[in-house]
Design a protein around this motif. Structure first.
Motif, PDB file in Angstrom:
ATOM      1  N   PHE A   8      27.308 -22.823 -59.939  1.00 43.52           N
ATOM      2  CA  PHE A   8      26.667 -23.144 -61.133  1.00 43.52           C
ATOM      3  C   PHE A   8      25.549 -24.014 -60.925  1.00 43.52           C
ATOM      4  O   PHE A   8      25.457 -25.357 -61.506  1.00 43.52           O
ATOM      5  N   ILE A   9      24.627 -23.554 -60.158  1.00 42.83           N
ATOM      6  CA  ILE A   9      23.454 -24.595 -59.512  1.00 42.83           C
ATOM      7  C   ILE A   9      22.489 -23.533 -59.529  1.00 42.83           C
ATOM      8  O   ILE A   9      22.666 -22.320 -59.692  1.00 42.83           O
ATOM      9  N   PRO A  10      20.972 -24.174 -59.702  1.00 41.25           N
ATOM     10  CA  PRO A  10      19.916 -23.188 -59.572  1.00 41.25           C
ATOM     11  C   PRO A  10      20.072 -22.312 -58.713  1.00 41.25           C
ATOM     12  O   PRO A  10      20.145 -22.628 -57.361  1.00 41.25           O
ATOM     13  N   LEU A  65      16.729 -11.764 -62.600  1.00 44.68           N
ATOM     14  CA  LEU A  65      17.256 -12.899 -63.814  1.00 44.68           C
ATOM     15  C   LEU A  65      18.496 -12.272 -64.700  1.00 44.68           C
ATOM     16  O   LEU A  65      19.391 -12.949 -64.439  1.00 44.68           O
ATOM     17  N   ASN A  66      18.637 -11.036 -64.625  1.00 44.83           N
ATOM     18  CA  ASN A  66      19.671 -10.533 -65.524  1.00 44.83           C
ATOM     19  C   ASN A  66      20.973 -10.656 -64.513  1.00 44.83           C
ATOM     20  O   ASN A  66      21.930 -10.398 -65.185  1.00 44.83           O
ATOM     21  N   GLN A 125       8.725 -21.828 -65.509  1.00 44.10           N
ATOM     22  CA  GLN A 125      10.181 -22.386 -64.515  1.00 44.10           C
ATOM     23  C   GLN A 125      10.860 -21.525 -63.795  1.00 44.10           C
ATOM     24  O   GLN A 125      11.464 -21.991 -63.103  1.00 44.10           O
ATOM     25  N   ARG A 154      20.960 -36.658 -55.224  1.00 41.55           N
ATOM     26  CA  ARG A 154      21.896 -36.599 -56.172  1.00 41.55           C
ATOM     27  C   ARG A 154      23.142 -36.594 -55.435  1.00 41.55           C
ATOM     28  O   ARG A 154      23.451 -36.225 -54.181  1.00 41.55           O
ATOM     29  N   ASN A 208      16.764 -16.153 -69.314  1.00 36.81           N
ATOM     30  CA  ASN A 208      18.111 -15.848 -68.492  1.00 36.81           C
ATOM     31  C   ASN A 208      19.181 -16.467 -69.306  1.00 36.81           C
ATOM     32  O   ASN A 208      19.581 -17.528 -69.102  1.00 36.81           O
ATOM     33  N   ARG A 215      22.243 -15.025 -68.893  1.00 42.93           N
ATOM     34  CA  ARG A 215      23.473 -14.400 -68.273  1.00 42.93           C
ATOM     35  C   ARG A 215      24.165 -15.699 -67.717  1.00 42.93           C
ATOM     36  O   ARG A 215      25.372 -15.854 -67.797  1.00 42.93           O
ATOM     37  N   SER A 216      23.426 -16.858 -67.296  1.00 45.03           N
ATOM     38  CA  SER A 216      24.246 -17.905 -66.696  1.00 45.03           C
ATOM     39  C   SER A 216      24.907 -18.922 -67.604  1.00 45.03           C
ATOM     40  O   SER A 216      25.798 -19.316 -67.427  1.00 45.03           O
ATOM     41  N   LYS A 261      28.165 -16.986 -68.391  1.00 37.60           N
ATOM     42  CA  LYS A 261      29.009 -17.084 -67.136  1.00 37.60           C
ATOM     43  C   LYS A 261      29.379 -18.460 -67.054  1.00 37.60           C
ATOM     44  O   LYS A 261      30.713 -18.645 -66.766  1.00 37.60           O
ATOM     45  N   ALA A 262      28.787 -19.450 -67.279  1.00 42.61           N
ATOM     46  CA  ALA A 262      29.466 -20.606 -67.298  1.00 42.61           C
ATOM     47  C   ALA A 262      30.279 -21.107 -68.590  1.00 42.61           C
ATOM     48  O   ALA A 262      31.486 -21.441 -68.116  1.00 42.61           O
ATOM     49  N   HIS A 322      33.503 -19.366 -67.589  1.00 40.18           N
ATOM     50  CA  HIS A 322      34.231 -20.100 -66.293  1.00 40.18           C
ATOM     51  C   HIS A 322      34.932 -21.212 -67.083  1.00 40.18           C
ATOM     52  O   HIS A 322      36.137 -21.628 -66.607  1.00 40.18           O
ATOM     53  N   GLN A 367      14.429 -20.330 -73.182  1.00 43.20           N
ATOM     54  CA  GLN A 367      13.534 -20.751 -71.921  1.00 43.20           C
ATOM     55  C   GLN A 367      12.145 -20.037 -72.329  1.00 43.20           C
ATOM     56  O   GLN A 367      12.005 -19.357 -73.221  1.00 43.20           O
ATOM     57  N   TYR A 392      20.755 -31.062 -64.249  1.00 42.32           N
ATOM     58  CA  TYR A 392      19.267 -30.041 -64.041  1.00 42.32           C
ATOM     59  C   TYR A 392      18.466 -29.876 -65.013  1.00 42.32           C
ATOM     60  O   TYR A 392      18.783 -29.220 -66.034  1.00 42.32           O
ATOM     61  N   GLU A 431      24.633 -25.251 -67.810  1.00 41.58           N
ATOM     62  CA  GLU A 431      25.168 -24.200 -66.942  1.00 41.58           C
ATOM     63  C   GLU A 431      24.631 -24.037 -65.655  1.00 41.58           C
ATOM     64  O   GLU A 431      25.114 -23.226 -64.855  1.00 41.58           O
ATOM     65  N   LYS A 432      23.671 -25.068 -65.375  1.00 46.70           N
ATOM     66  CA  LYS A 432      23.334 -25.166 -63.942  1.00 46.70           C
ATOM     67  C   LYS A 432      23.415 -26.415 -63.458  1.00 46.70           C
ATOM     68  O   LYS A 432      23.025 -26.930 -62.283  1.00 46.70           O
ATOM     69  N   ALA A 471      26.253 -28.080 -62.223  1.00 44.76           N
ATOM     70  CA  ALA A 471      27.403 -28.181 -61.548  1.00 44.76           C
ATOM     71  C   ALA A 471      28.669 -28.713 -62.350  1.00 44.76           C
ATOM     72  O   ALA A 471      28.700 -28.448 -63.365  1.00 44.76           O
ATOM     73  N   LEU A 501      29.569 -28.107 -66.320  1.00 41.91           N
ATOM     74  CA  LEU A 501      30.718 -27.456 -66.832  1.00 41.91           C
ATOM     75  C   LEU A 501      31.701 -28.257 -67.646  1.00 41.91           C
ATOM     76  O   LEU A 501      32.318 -27.846 -68.582  1.00 41.91           O
TER      77      LEU A 501
END
Lengths: 257, 215
Positions: free
Chosen positions: A75-77, A94-95, A124, A256, B13, B15-16, B19-20, B23, B51, B153, B195-196, B198, B202
């Motif tokens: 769960f990072i970019p 992206l999907n 972005q 970080r 997007n 989806r993330s 998913k997160a 999770h 977005q 992020y 969701e991005k 880490a 979460l």
């Protein structure tokens, strides 16, 4: 305290497998992009970039599955580059769970594509990848040109003019690779990075030439990069991402933890 | 079975986010991605991501006929706005030559500017992209288990300015300090992407899954 400079490991993926051999101890499958991504995430990578070098477009679906699998547990970019030529390629990635796509050759041949992509999905998630090679002669002011085909074909396009145009067209970020330095392990072309970073409003990722941790720090301190990308020094476990961050921090760079 | 609806209005997007949430949620929770008002109203909690540009977002909300649904959901159950989902809850954004937003919360969304600088005069890149510190300016159940100043992020060119200081629960510094997390009653919204982000991200999503909606 403010925004951290990012460290981005890059994985070359051919038909779903990581190539250029990643060598970690305690890794079960050195070719599995999911396992390697998980590892980098644990080490503190700020983002992960996947470069799809699959030659046949028939096998492109494999990359989609790789992205799906990685995105379900990391769960990072995530950025995906290689073979992004149409709006439908971007949508698919992206999907699948990618956060950004990087556009290289398709931008050179059709700059409007960057505009369309940014309009459709937002700046972005649009990274423009630039392969630059120095074309000035010794003694002349530095000048770099855009090259395609892995640095073999000149295009006649001046790098500084190009990145300004891409910024204006809606690129959210520039991934800048020095083709002179790529694979040399002698460090980034920091003159190139600094000129590009000063020419655009958007963040610049320095790439090409990293051989040690000082090179990463120099990319930020001398090149004014917002992020540094490297492949082999992390893959071969010469340095961990944690060590890279500790080194940069000791040189006054915000990272970080 | 508890339902968490992620509002899908074709913006970016999602989806993330799904998913997160999957999770962090246990098997007593179901995460659904939906643009149907009935499904959104059936859900116990609602996530409103987003977005892209404010103008497109507002157009998409109306094309999907979701304006009233979003406002109703934001009044009635634990509600999480993310990134553009936070910005369009506000009254007005400078983006796209000025965009009227949902006006659920007071404030203005402003552009960082092409000549954005830090306090020493160094130029700052726009978009503000990467990991920055989120300072917890007020206590809130959504901060549980997250270190004050943890990095999240961010990716955005516009930021929230609100006259109502009681709204802000988290701040971020980029040239100046801006409101990066806001909360009122059952609504919590933030500029960054949990969701991005880490582990910290979460944890925040996990807090949301278990939040009773009380400030």
């Amino acid at each position: 305290m403010s925004l951290a400079k990012r460290i981005i490991p890059c994985l070359d993926v051919d038909n779903g497998r990581v190539v250029k051999g990643v060598q970690f101890v305690e890794i079960r499958d050195a070719g599995d992009p999911v396992e390697i991504a998980r590892r980098y995430n644990l080490e503190g990578a700020d983002e992960i970039t996947f470069l799809d070098i699959t030659a046949s477009s028939d096998n492109r679906d494999t990359m989609v599955h790789v992205v799906e699998d990685v995105a379900s547990e990391v769960f990072i970019p995530l950025t995906v580059g290689g073979g992004i030529r149409e709006i439908s390629d971007i949508r698919r990635m992206l999907n699948a769970g990618a956060d950004k796509v990087s556009i290289n050759t398709a931008a050179v041949f059709n700059p409007e594509f960057v505009k369309q992509a940014a309009d459709k999905f937002g700046s972005q998630c649009i990274v423009v990848a630039v392969d630059a090679k120095k074309v000035s002669q010794p003694g002349e002011p530095y000048r770099w040109e855009i090259f395609t085909h892995g640095g073999r074909k000149p295009t006649g396009i001046d790098v500084i003019e190009w990145v300004r145009k891409m910024d204006e067209y809606g690129a959210g970020e520039i991934l800048l690779t020095s083709m002179d330095r790529d694979g040399t392990k002698i460090g980034f072309d920091n003159d190139l990075t600094r000129q590009v970073s000063e020419a655009v409003r958007v963040p610049v990722i320095a790439s090409g030439g990293v051989g040690d941790l000082q090179h990463l720090a120099d990319g930020v301190l001398l090149g004014r990069a917002d992020a540094v990308l490297a492949a082999s020094i992390f893959h071969f476990a010469e340095y961990s991402i944690g060590e890279a961050k500790a080194f940069m921090k000791s040189h006054g760079i915000e990272v970080r933890d | 079975m508890q339902k968490i609806a992620v509002i899908d209005y074709g913006m970016g997007n999602l989806r993330s986010v799904v998913k997160a949430l999957e999770h962090v949620a246990d098997d007593k929770h179901e995460v659904i991605l939906t643009s149907t008002p009935e499904h959104i109203f059936e859900a116990d909690r609602v996530v409103f991501p987003g977005q892209g540009a404010a103008g497109d977002c507002m157009r998409a909300i109306d094309e999907y006929g979701l304006r009233d649904t979003i406002l109703e959901a934001a009044k009635s159950r634990p509600f999480l706005g993310i990134c553009m989902g936070m910005q369009v809850l506000i009254e007005h954004s400078e983006e796209n030559q000025g965009t009227e937003c949902l006006g659920f919360l007071p404030g203005q969304v402003r552009y960082f500017g092409d000549k954005h600088c830090d306090s020493q005069g160094n130029r700052l890149k726009v978009p503000h992209m990467g990991w920055n510190q989120l300072k917890q300016t007020r206590q809130h159940p959504m901060w549980q288990g997250i270190e004050d100043g943890a990095r999240f992020y961010f990716v955005h060119s516009y930021y929230l300015q609100t006259e109502d200081a009681s709204l802000t629960v988290g701040a971020c510094e980029y040239g100046f300090e801006f409101s990066a997390a806001i909360a009122r009653d059952n609504v919590f919204a933030l500029q960054c992407h949990p969701e991005k982000s880490a582990d910290a991200g979460l944890q925040l999503l996990s807090n949301f899954v278990n939040w009773d909606g009380q400030p």
